[in-house]
Design an enzyme around this catalytic site. Structure first.
Site, PDB file in Angstrom:
ATOM      1  N   LYS A 196       0.833  -1.198   0.000  1.00 17.49           N
ATOM      2  CA  LYS A 196       0.000   0.000   0.000  1.00 17.49           C
ATOM      3  C   LYS A 196       0.871   1.253   0.000  1.00 17.49           C
ATOM      4  O   LYS A 196       1.944   1.280   0.610  1.00 17.49           O
ATOM      5  CB  LYS A 196      -0.940  -0.001   1.210  1.00 17.49           C
ATOM      6  CG  LYS A 196      -1.925  -1.167   1.185  1.00 17.49           C
ATOM      7  CD  LYS A 196      -2.895  -1.126   2.338  1.00 17.49           C
ATOM      8  CE  LYS A 196      -3.860  -2.304   2.282  1.00 17.49           C
ATOM      9  NZ  LYS A 196      -4.833  -2.290   3.395  1.00 17.49           N
ATOM     10  N   LYS A 436      -7.154   0.828   6.398  1.00 19.51           N
ATOM     11  CA  LYS A 436      -8.173   1.873   6.469  1.00 19.51           C
ATOM     12  C   LYS A 436      -8.922   1.803   7.793  1.00 19.51           C
ATOM     13  O   LYS A 436      -9.167   2.832   8.441  1.00 19.51           O
ATOM     14  CB  LYS A 436      -9.150   1.731   5.293  1.00 19.51           C
ATOM     15  CG  LYS A 436      -8.518   1.891   3.915  1.00 19.51           C
ATOM     16  CD  LYS A 436      -9.570   1.799   2.841  1.00 19.51           C
ATOM     17  CE  LYS A 436      -8.969   1.943   1.447  1.00 19.51           C
ATOM     18  NZ  LYS A 436      -8.153   0.788   1.061  1.00 19.51           N
TER      19      LYS A 436
END
Length: 712
Positions: A196, A436
């Site tokens: 990520k 997240k």
């Protein structure tokens, strides 16, 4: 840097007259405010009128350019329909022409996105200065007018999807993959190696364009070849994460415990036409045989969710029964409730029905508290970003986009070279193991959570890096599109490449002249590139040249090899030139040949080594352990000096000297290891002589102590 200077540096010259006149507005603001009468009501009306005129100018230009891009897309679509219905020899050249036109339109979309964001920021800056320098509040009156002409909501995702779909038709990438049946989108189990990255808003459109040139855009449940079937809300994704009041799942995912779960309810779009998915992500520790990220899911209708969460047995497909029962058991045993909603607009890039390489870019990332009082989700929250009706303590808007690469390494799939260069470029900022849910929960529920993710400190840093290489989209001095610093003459390159292949085949049949003809053709191809590439050819290429653009040895401005993937033979002419370049080239060639011989002829690419934070912490722990030993030794020495006789004081003095030497040596080793880690130096990080010398000194000190006590 002041914003005015920043704006002038980033202005796209052909569109200079359509930018907001920031310097003029700032000058008018100062002049009127410092006048004899000060800032009056008449000044306020005139300044507001000037702002409205500038806003209309910018908005009309953006609208006109988008219409122009759409017209070019429509033309390309009609041309492809004609060539597809009646394929001929000329249709190949027409497709290549359409492909070039689409690429130029993609560059315009990228420039237009930067233009829009820059002007939107300029309006906000000037309004902020106005409210600070005057007694009037323009923010409350002018921002609603900006929302009527929303520069910040100009969406460029739909044109990119259209361009991507037509690109696939031009290049024929919609051919079914041999992995289509093994990796169907309907499968409920996904095994991927993920990484990520954060992307600054200024780089979002450029990253999308680069990804689109290599992978087609994929929208769940949609056919991107049909224009009328695509809506802006199709890219919206909402996920409701579940956890208990103790945040047990949060701590398990943060500490990466074996078997740590993340359970969420996900839907695409506005939930009216698409089904829901109940998903479970399971983490496996590195010491297990099954070390990989595992995601399992199954579909469920909207009206069936409350009953399922209440414990009603799942009555769907038999193949989903195991996952459904496992999720239900976790909800019941751990007392899980809806905790956090995560919303974002996702642009996914993937070959249809082939999940070996999948890249997603999430924008407008927003975290929202779930109240879970009467229903499993908040009915007052939809997909209308930025959710202005929510209270500030209930919503968190993330400042960056999130890029996620997913590669199925268990199938032997490696990360493509173009993707490796993207994630190592200035356009992205790597954040390993970013989550997240962990980020949103750690901020919205910070009063209930003691442990915070490590990347919180990264938010204070500026991830907008300067362009240090030629990677990415740019413009030449004549404003022609450049990809990685090269002109986009694809049609000419394709024709030249075809001619070289024919000549090479003829050379093989000829036998005696194969080497010379092949070398001549390759040199011809290099000379047909841009002058900049020809300069690289003169520096790095010799008699053996690889015509693939990804395998050419490039050198940046500092003289460092960027992507050395082919063995280069030093040209005789380069030796005759002499100087630093020839000497450096010879040393580099010897290094490559040495590495090749060490690996039985295989080439070792010089890639940037990624260093995880735990490496720095390990070095720090080693240094602290040495200091603890020095402190213990120092305490013994002080006791001998304060409470001992003459012999004990001599021994204490020796121990103090040893403690001081060991502390200085530990500091030296710590700094040296940190220097090696920061520069990615492959060397020995263990200490061969330190422990041996320390043992000798301690044994020597003990012998001296015994001699002073009993030897006299």
């Amino acid at each position: 840097m002041k914003f005015g200077d920043h704006l002038n540096e980033r202005v796209f010259s052909p569109w200079r007259h359509y930018y907001v006149q920031y310097d003029y507005l700032k000058h008018e603001l100062k002049r009127r405010q410092l006048s004899e009468f000060g800032w009056t009501g008449e000044d306020e009306e005139e300044f507001a009128h000037i702002l409205e005129t500038e806003l209309d100018k910018v908005y009309d230009f953006v609208t006109a350019k988008l219409a122009e891009v759409e017209a070019r897309i429509n033309y390309c679509e009609k041309t492809l329909r004609i060539t597809t219905s009646s394929p001929t020899t000329a249709s190949t050249s027409q497709r290549q022409m359409v492909d070039d036109t689409l690429t130029e339109a993609l560059f315009d979309v990228n420039d237009l996105a930067k233009f829009t964001r820059l002007n939107h920021t300029a309006f906000l800056k000037i309004i902020k200065k106005h409210d600070k320098w005057t007694d009037y509040r323009l923010h409350e009156n002018f921002v609603p007018k900006m929302r009527e002409n929303p520069l910040d909501k100009q969406r460029f995702d739909v044109p990119i999807v259209y361009i991507s779909a037509l690109h696939d038709i031009c290049r024929g990438t919609r051919t079914p993959s041999p992995y289509a049946q093994d990796n169907n989108e309907d499968d409920g189990v996904f095994q991927r190696a993920t990484a990520k990255y954060w992307v600054h808003p200024d780089n979002v459109t450029e990253v999308k364009a680069i990804l689109m040139l290599h992978l087609p855009v994929y929208i769940f449940g949609k056919d991107t070849t049909t224009k009328m079937d695509i809506k802006e809300t199709d890219s919206a994704i909402s996920s409701v994460y579940m956890d208990n009041p103790q945040f047990e799942l949060y701590e398990g995912r943060l500490q990466r415990d074996q078997g740590a779960e993340a359970i969420r309810i996900r839907w695409y779009g506005d939930m009216k036409s698409n089904p829901l998915f109940i998903e479970r992500k399971t983490h496996h520790a590195p010491w297990t045989d099954d070390f990989r990220s595992l995601k399992e899911r199954f579909p469920l209708n909207v009206d069936e969710v409350p009953a399922y969460l209440a414990g009603t047995p799942y009555k769907g497909k038999q193949q989903n029964m195991f996952v459904a029962n496992g999720v239900q058991d976790s909800i019941k045993n751990k007392n899980l409730k809806s905790t956090l909603r995560v919303f974002y607009n996702r642009t996914a890039f993937q070959i249809p029905k082939d999940q070996r390489v999948r890249v997603s870019l999430d924008t407008d990332l927003t975290f929202i508290k779930e109240n879970n009082k009467s229903y499993w989700r908040r009915p007052d929250v939809g997909v209308d970003y930025p959710f202005p009706y929510l209270e500030e303590d209930e919503v968190l808007r993330f400042p960056y986009a999130v890029l996620e690469t997913k590669v199925q390494t268990h199938l032997g799939q490696a990360m493509p070279d173009w993707l490796s260069r993207l994630v190592e470029s200035h356009l992205v900022h790597e954040v390993p193991r970013f989550s997240k849910y962990l980020h949103g929960a750690s901020i919205l529920y910070k009063d209930k959570i003691p442990l915070l993710p490590w990347w919180h400190s990264e938010l204070a840093a500026d991830i907008l890096k300067p362009r240090d290489t030629e990677f990415g989209l740019s413009r030449s001095a004549s404003f022609k599109p450049l990809m990685d610093g090269q002109y986009l003459f694809k049609s000419a390159m394709a024709t030249e490449h075809k001619r070289i292949r024919v000549a090479s085949m003829r050379g093989k049949q000829d036998g005696s002249t194969s080497d010379s003809s092949s070398s001549t053709d390759k040199r011809t191809l290099i000379s047909s590139w841009s002058p900049q590439k020809q300069k690289y050819h003169q520096i790095t290429l010799g008699q053996s040249v690889d015509t693939d653009d990804h395998n050419v040895n490039n050198i940046n401005k500092k003289g460092r090899a960027l992507v050395p993937q082919s063995t280069t033979v030093i040209n005789t002419a380069s030796r005759k030139r002499g100087g630093f370049i020839a000497k450096w080239q010879e040393q580099f060639q010897q290094h490559v040949m040495k590495q090749n011989s060490a690996t039985n002829g295989g080439v070792i690419p010089l890639r940037k080594v990624k260093v995880e934070p735990k490496v720095f912490f390990a070095n720090e722990r080693t240094f602290i352990s040495w200091l603890q030993f020095c402190g213990l030794l120092l305490m013994v020495a002080l006791n001998l000096l304060n409470f001992g006789d003459g012999a004990a004081k001599i021994a204490g003095s020796i121990f103090i000297c040893i403690a001081a030497l060991v502390a200085l040596y530990a500091l030296y080793r710590f700094e040296k290891r940190a220097w090696m880690i920061n520069r990615r130096i492959a060397g020995r990080y263990d200490d061969l002589w330190g422990p041996i010398v320390l043992c000798i000194l301690l044994v020597g000190a003990l012998i001296v102590n015994f001699y002073l006590q009993f030897g006299r």
